[in-house]
Every structure is written in C-alpha cells, then in structure tokens.
Design an enzyme around this catalytic site. Structure first.
Site, PDB file in Angstrom:
ATOM      1  N   HIS A 108      38.889  43.081  51.042  1.00  0.00           N
ATOM      2  CA  HIS A 108      39.897  43.684  50.302  1.00  0.00           C
ATOM      3  C   HIS A 108      38.915  44.637  49.611  1.00  0.00           C
ATOM      4  CE1 HIS A 108      41.711  39.948  50.712  1.00  0.00           C
ATOM      5  NE2 HIS A 108      42.876  40.421  50.446  1.00  0.00           N
ATOM      6  N   ASP A 111      36.979  42.964  46.839  1.00  0.00           N
ATOM      7  CA  ASP A 111      35.857  42.030  47.288  1.00  0.00           C
ATOM      8  C   ASP A 111      34.777  42.754  47.165  1.00  0.00           C
ATOM      9  OD1 ASP A 111      38.017  40.192  47.781  1.00  0.00           O
ATOM     10  OD2 ASP A 111      38.197  40.984  50.090  1.00  0.00           O
TER      11      ASP A 111
HETATM   12  C1  XUL Z   1      46.587  35.060  51.557  1.00  0.00           C
HETATM   13  C2  XUL Z   1      45.942  35.900  52.835  1.00  0.00           C
HETATM   14  C3  XUL Z   1      45.036  36.997  52.403  1.00  0.00           C
HETATM   15  C4  XUL Z   1      45.220  38.290  53.524  1.00  0.00           C
HETATM   16  C5  XUL Z   1      44.651  39.562  53.158  1.00  0.00           C
HETATM   17  O1  XUL Z   1      47.243  34.050  52.243  1.00  0.00           O
HETATM   18  O2  XUL Z   1      45.775  35.364  54.040  1.00  0.00           O
HETATM   19  O3  XUL Z   1      43.734  36.953  52.109  1.00  0.00           O
HETATM   20  O4  XUL Z   1      44.683  37.683  54.802  1.00  0.00           O
HETATM   21  O5  XUL Z   1      45.252  39.885  51.919  1.00  0.00           O
END
Ligand code: XUL
Ligand code: CO
Length: 443
Positions: A108, A111
């Site tokens: 993300h 992150d």
């Molecule tokens: C949350 C989840 C996230 C997604 C990316 O449950 O799985 O980490 O993979 O936003």
C-alpha cells in the site's frame, strides 16, 4: 539498528540465504519442497507460484491488537524523518525478500512511507521512496506484483472512500489512488489492487446503496482510464471480502464482484484477487472462490493465508493446510494458473512470534505447503482417474439428445417426450469418498 555488512546494514542478523535442501533436511531455515527450478506441468515452480511478500504485514504490522500495544519492535522504525525511516524499512524489506528468494513484493502507498494530511507532501514522500525502490529492484531483480492505496485507515475514510456520501472525501481518495498508480507504473507493477474495506456500509438506515455502488464503479472507470492513459498495461484486481471493517462490503465475494464488473462494463480490465481467509469469511471455501473466478475468466491473483476454524474474523495466518491447498491447486492447474498475478502472503506472524526468525519460518512453511500442494495436484491430474470421474458424470450430455439440449436444440416438449421414452433414470454414485481417499493417497 542492525549490523553493517558490505557497507549495508543487516537487519535480520544471523540468518543467511534460505535454500532448497529437500525433504531429508533437518534445517528449519531451508525449503523442503520449494525448489524454484523444479518443472511441474511445463513450468517451473517459480513461474507457477510467483510468490510475493506483503509489505504491510511483514515490515509494518507491529503485532498490536485492540487489547494490547505492539510486540514487534522493528529496528528499522527508529529515525524521526519519515523518508529516512522509510528507506531503512525498505532496506529491511529487500534484505528479507532476497534472503527468502521471494521474486515479488506488494505494498500500500502508506506502507512504503508514513502519510500526513498534506496531499502534496505525501506525493513528495512517495516519489522519494519510489526512486529508492527502483534502485533496490534493479539491484536485486525483485519485482512489484502489485501496488494499492490504503483507503481505509485514515479517519476521513470512516464512511468509505469511493463510496463515501461526501464527494470531498471521494476526491481525497482519488488523489491517493492517482499517486499510488503513478508509483505502480513507475516501478513496473504487473497489477493494481482495489480492496474496499470500507466501501460498504455500517447501517442501511443512512445509506443510499444504489448511488454508492454507482460511485464506486465510476471511480474504478476514472482510475482505469488514468492508468491506461499513462501507460499501465497490467491487470486491475478487485479483492473481495464480505465484511470487516464495514458491516457489509460491496465486493462481498467473487460472485458479487463478477456481477458488479459485468454490470458496470469493467470486466475487460478487471480480474479478481482471491484471499483465502476472505473466502471463508464469506461462507465459501478458497476452492469455491477460485473456481468461480476461473469459470468467469477472472482468476487474477491470490492473497495466501488462512483463517481459524474457531474464530469468525480475519486472522490472516500463514497457510499450512495441505489437504485444502491440494484441492485448491487442482483448480489452479486446471484453470491454467495465474497470468499476471501471483501468490502474495497477505499473512502475519502471531503477536507472540517475536524472534526475527519467525518471519522466515512463516514464509518457508507457506511456500513449502503451496509447492507441495501444486506438485501433488499435478500428480493427481496426471496419474489418477480424477478428471475422468468428473467428465464421466456428464457423459450423457456428450452425444444424442443431451448434446442437442446443450446446443439449445430441444424444446420443453422434446424433453418431456424423452423422459417418457426412457422411463425412470438409473441411480448413479457421485463417488465423493472415493475421490477424497484418492487425494489423500497422493499426499
Ligand atoms: C485486508 C486485506 C488487504 C488487502 C490490500 O483484509 O486483505 O490487506 O489485501 O488492501
Ligand atoms: Co488481502
């Protein structure tokens, strides 16, 4: 801060390169099954599985839970300047990915580097880390499987981002997605993920669901058009989850997402990122979700983890269930695998797993279990009656009237005439226990 070796700081001290040593090894820091060069069904395990490390769990997740403070105290999380601190984190990430032989990673935006509330400053920070990541990728050969924007943690997104009732919030989400897309494109990311944790509702009493879903679709179109215009050739992925943190999430499961993408004319550009624990929270198996996506031509990527049979929430544990994964790999292989996607470990070590080796054990276990399941599934497909038993069940549609029915050539009256002519059908076994035993025999 870690030791300095070859001019670089070593964060995971005392742990060297993890290698394949085969099933006879006693070394807990070696692969027993994941030989990346082993050919299975015409491709290497590395090419089939395209393993990725998840930045958020492995290098950001602190072990904190609603009842307690962080237990994972990271040596790379020390400096006060956000960009310098983020570079240390990226050094640690690439050290881990390299030692684990993980060919891909996923992130993300938030992150990679901490965000504040100033859009321009956030873009500056992200750009600095993208430049750093470009160098790290070039040095290591590690690639970006997918990028995404975190549109759920900041309080402004408490009512969603793309489906927020306030247009002003939606625009903030769009600014963040624009920067995350730019980063993904610059780093050669092969996919871009949308997981809409808060794209849903807490109560229907205050929600115009139709309008929110239309906004969500418009948002996806707008983001897709921007990315395509700027040279993104990869796949957009929606990651379904039924709930948590929202009470109801619009991307509930694969079936719901396929309907949504088709309804809003997004099905050419988007596929699905299936997460194991999200599948089970939706009341399905991972296998069910893989099959549903594969049948629609939308099997994009996988977030690998597992839930807990006694808990009803997203525990994100590392995969270790060989029987379930073997069944899943049967579907994976028959569907032709993942094209632009991969197997991303969206999984976290437990709060009380506090040795730096624990992150290695977790990934080794996950990679070995997937590799073993894939090898076993291939052997089942090659050396057993598994496929034949299933196709035999449908043999009555392969010729004569059954075939004509499939081709749309029979009327309801024709079917009635056939039923009268043939009398009562024979009882035919589904052989479920026989097949289950067969799978166990191959394991
Ligand atoms: C949350 C989840 C996230 C997604 C990316 O449950 O799985 O980490 O993979 O936003
Ligand atoms: Co996920």
């Amino acid at each position: 801060m870690g030791n300095v070796i070859n001019g670089e700081t070593e964060f995971f001290k005392g742990i060297g390169q993890v290698k394949f040593e085969g099933t006879s090894t006693d070394n807990p820091l070696a692969f027993r099954w994941y030989d990346e060069n082993r050919i299975v069904a015409g491709k290497t395990l590395k090419e089939h599985l395209r393993f990725a490390g998840a930045y958020w769990h492995s290098f950001v997740g602190s072990g904190a839970d609603p009842f307690g403070a962080p237990t994972h105290i990271f040596p790379w999380d020390k400096k006060s300047d956000p960009v310098e601190k983020a570079k240390d984190k990226m050094d640690a990430a690439f050290e881990f990915l390299s030692k684990m032989n993980l060919p891909f990673y996923c992130f993300h935006d938030t992150d990679l580097v901490d965000y504040g509330s100033d859009i321009i400053e956030n873009e500056r920070r992200l750009a600095a880390l993208v430049e750093y990541a470009r160098q790290k990728q070039a040095q290591s050969g590690i690639k970006l499987l997918w990028g995404t924007a975190n549109l759920f943690s900041n309080p402004r997104y408490m009512n969603g981002a793309a489906s927020n009732p306030d247009f002003h919030v939606l625009a903030h989400g769009a600014a963040q997605v624009k920067a995350a897309l730019d980063a993904t494109i610059q780093l050669g990311g092969e996919n871009y993920v949308f997981w809409g944790g808060r794209e849903g509702y807490m109560s229907l009493l205050n929600t115009n669901m139709k309008r929110e879903q239309e906004h969500l679709a418009r948002f996806f179109h707008t983001a897709k058009d921007y990315a395509r215009k700027n040279g993104f050739k990869g796949t957009f992925l929606i990651e379904p989850k039924p709930s948590e943190p929202s009470k109801h999430q619009y991307d509930f499961d694969c079936g719901t997402v396929i309907g949504f993408l088709t309804r809003f004319n997004l099905d050419k550009d988007f596929k699905i990122n299936i997460e194991v624990n999200h599948a089970t929270l939706a009341g399905h198996t991972f296998q069910h979700e893989l099959q549903t996506a594969a049948d629609a031509g939308m099997l994009g990527s996988v977030d690998a983890n597992r839930g807990d049979y006694q808990n009803g929430w997203d525990t994100d544990q590392f995969p270790n269930n060989l029987n379930e994964l073997t069944e899943a790999m049967l579907i994976f292989l028959e569907a032709g695998g993942l094209q632009t996607g991969g197997v991303n470990f969206d999984a976290k070590i437990r709060r009380n797993s506090t040795d730096s080796a624990d992150l290695f054990y977790a990934h080794i276990g996950g990679m070995d279990t997937f590799a073993r399941a894939l090898i076993t599934a291939d052997s089942i497909l090659q050396n057993s009656d598994y496929k034949k038993i299933r196709s035999d069940r449908y043999a009555s549609f392969d010729s004569d009237k059954g075939k004509e029915f499939e081709e749309g050539k029979l009327s309801l009256e024709d079917l009635r005439t056939y039923a009268i002519e043939k009398g009562e059908p024979a009882v035919i076994s589904g052989k479920q226990e026989f097949i289950e035993n067969m799978i166990n025999r191959f394991i």
